[in-house]
Enzyme design. Structure first.
Site, PDB file in Angstrom:
ATOM      1  N   TYR A   3       0.437  -0.953  -0.081  1.00 52.88           N
ATOM      2  CA  TYR A   3      -0.190  -0.261   0.092  1.00 52.88           C
ATOM      3  C   TYR A   3       1.193   1.043  -0.179  1.00 52.88           C
ATOM      4  O   TYR A   3       1.839   1.995   0.793  1.00 52.88           O
ATOM      5  CB  TYR A   3      -0.751   0.225   1.032  1.00 52.88           C
TER       6      TYR A   3
ATOM      7  N   THR B 249      -0.802  -1.957  -4.725  1.00 54.21           N
ATOM      8  CA  THR B 249      -2.188  -2.002  -4.620  1.00 54.21           C
ATOM      9  C   THR B 249      -2.398   0.171  -4.712  1.00 54.21           C
ATOM     10  O   THR B 249      -2.265   0.846  -4.631  1.00 54.21           O
ATOM     11  CB  THR B 249      -3.056  -2.180  -3.525  1.00 54.21           C
TER      12      THR B 249
ATOM     13  N   HIS C 160     -11.098  -5.480  -6.257  1.00 57.35           N
ATOM     14  CA  HIS C 160     -10.593  -5.486  -4.461  1.00 57.35           C
ATOM     15  C   HIS C 160     -11.382  -5.948  -4.314  1.00 57.35           C
ATOM     16  O   HIS C 160     -12.421  -6.002  -3.024  1.00 57.35           O
ATOM     17  CB  HIS C 160     -10.377  -4.105  -4.387  1.00 57.35           C
TER      18      HIS C 160
HETATM   19  C1  LAC Z   1      -9.894  -4.744   2.323  1.00 50.26           C
HETATM   20  C2  LAC Z   1      -8.380  -4.453   2.595  1.00 50.26           C
HETATM   21  C3  LAC Z   1      -7.844  -4.281   3.463  1.00 50.26           C
HETATM   22  O1  LAC Z   1     -10.395  -5.256   1.286  1.00 50.26           O
HETATM   23  O2  LAC Z   1      -7.297  -4.274   0.808  1.00 50.26           O
HETATM   24  O3  LAC Z   1     -10.211  -5.339   3.569  1.00 50.26           O
END
Ligand code: LAC
Length: 393
Positions: free
Chosen positions: A175, A201, A288
């Protein structure tokens, strides 16, 4: 005389009595539960009773505290994108060709390293809430399944401890940190621990996980503030640590990374082109797992345009929604080089620890092999768009 009354006109034989008792016992809900591992809450099903990734979710649900389950299960806001990720796979048909395949070859080379399957583990946070051995167990399970684990920047254990837990290959997810000294420190540690690639990310993960907020009376603390109570510094929910993201930043950290570096969270051809312009070694298509921007498209829908923009110059890694071997096949047919599993190994870890991670990954691998054989495709090079018929809305 009706049957019921007639039963009283003579006394029961011992055989009749035994039969009646057996029928009564067999009809009891307890006996039925014994026959169905998913309804019998008095025991955890043996790992071999689980047939697919969804089965592992059911066991993890039964075993984990609500907050740990919810953290893995949820997507942001109304969870539209999370649902669409799955739905998109049903808009792609597989069109097999007639060719007997004795043994599909699933091997590939990625950034110069051999991989037995085009399936890796996505970076996901905080495995301690799923199992006491945390990421050490995930790494052991991944190694046993001959796959690469991408360790999250927000893992429960330090990267060197995760690396020491098993000999299998690791990548590291980063990150961005605005403080370049802190960034260098994290990247150095990951590379010193032997991580073979760095995944940065770039999506502005800024979720409101409403399941968490609903669960506020049961868990210790709700993890995110409701939107009507914004953090003081900005009203957008986006963490202050992410508001400054820029392509220039990727240039700044590029020289700190001696291994291949990828950007994760790419959803457009334009951003994929920018990855190439900025000298990245790979493009990682991800929304994500539906945890960043709700109403972002399903990753499968945008994959073809990104693959076209990249035009084979670098590998395209894909995640968000893979649950089946046929899902892997579809993503590869649409041009992904390899896919990653996020929630799937988390269900395995929560259900059975390291053996659960191993088993659930092996199930996906076996499904993928079967799907390749059934589709008449001998190796990964034979997976292309002739294998699919897409009907995206
Ligand atoms: C999530 C982050 C921490 O998806 O990547 O919870």
């Amino acid at each position: 005389m009706p049957h019921l009354e007639s039963t009283w006109t003579h006394s029961l034989t011992r055989r009749d009595a035994a039969r009646a008792l057996a029928a009564f016992a067999a009809g009891s809900p307890l006996a039925l539960a014994q026959q169905d591992p998913f309804r019998d809450h008095s025991r955890v099903p043996a790992i071999d009773e689980l047939l697919n990734a969804f089965d592992f979710e059911a066991v993890a649900y039964a075993k984990l505290p609500r907050q740990a389950y919810d953290y893995t299960a949820y997507g942001t806001d109304g969870e539209f994108t999370m649902r669409r990720n799955r739905e998109a796979f049903s808009w792609v048909d597989l069109t097999p060709c007639v060719q007997s395949i004795a043994k599909p070859d699933t091997a590939l080379t990625l950034f110069g390293k051999p991989h037995a399957f085009p399936i890796l583990l996505s970076p996901t946070a905080g495995h301690l809430q799923l199992h006491p051995a945390a990421e050490a167990a995930t790494h052991q399970g991944a190694t046993a399944a001959r796959t690469t684990m991408i360790v999250s920047n927000v893992a429960s254990l330090p990267i060197n401890e995760i690396a020491a837990a098993a000999p299998g290959p690791l990548w590291f997810q980063f990150y961005p940190r605005e403080d370049l000294t802190a960034a260098r420190d994290t990247l150095d540690r990951a590379q010193a621990a032997g991580c073979q690639a760095i995944v940065v990310t770039v999506d502005q993960q800024a979720p409101v996980f409403e399941r968490d907020l609903h669960g506020r009376h049961l868990g210790p603390i709700a993890r995110r503030l409701p939107a009507r109570q914004p953090a003081a510094a900005n009203p957008y929910r986006i963490s202050d640590r992410r508001l400054w993201y820029s392509w220039k930043y990727l240039d700044q950290i590029r020289e700190m990374v001696k291994v291949p570096m990828l950007a994760k969270g790419i959803l457009t051809a334009e951003d994929a082109r920018l990855c190439l312009e900025h000298g990245l070694d790979g493009v990682y298509v991800s929304n994500h797992g539906g945890r960043s921007l709700d109403y972002a498209p399903a990753t499968l829908e945008v994959l073809p345009e990104i693959v076209d923009a990249v035009a084979g110059r670098v590998p395209v890694i894909f995640d968000s929604g893979i649950r089946r071997g046929t899902d892997v096949l579809k993503a590869l047919a649409l041009g992904a080089t390899a896919v990653c599993l996020g929630r799937v190994p988390r269900w395995g870890l929560g259900a059975y620890g390291a053996p659960g991670v191993q088993r659930v990954v092996e199930i996906l691998q076996a499904e993928f092999v079967q799907a390749m054989a059934a589709a008449g495709r001998p190796n990964l090079a034979a997976l292309n768009r002739t294998l699919v018929r897409t009907d995206f809305p």
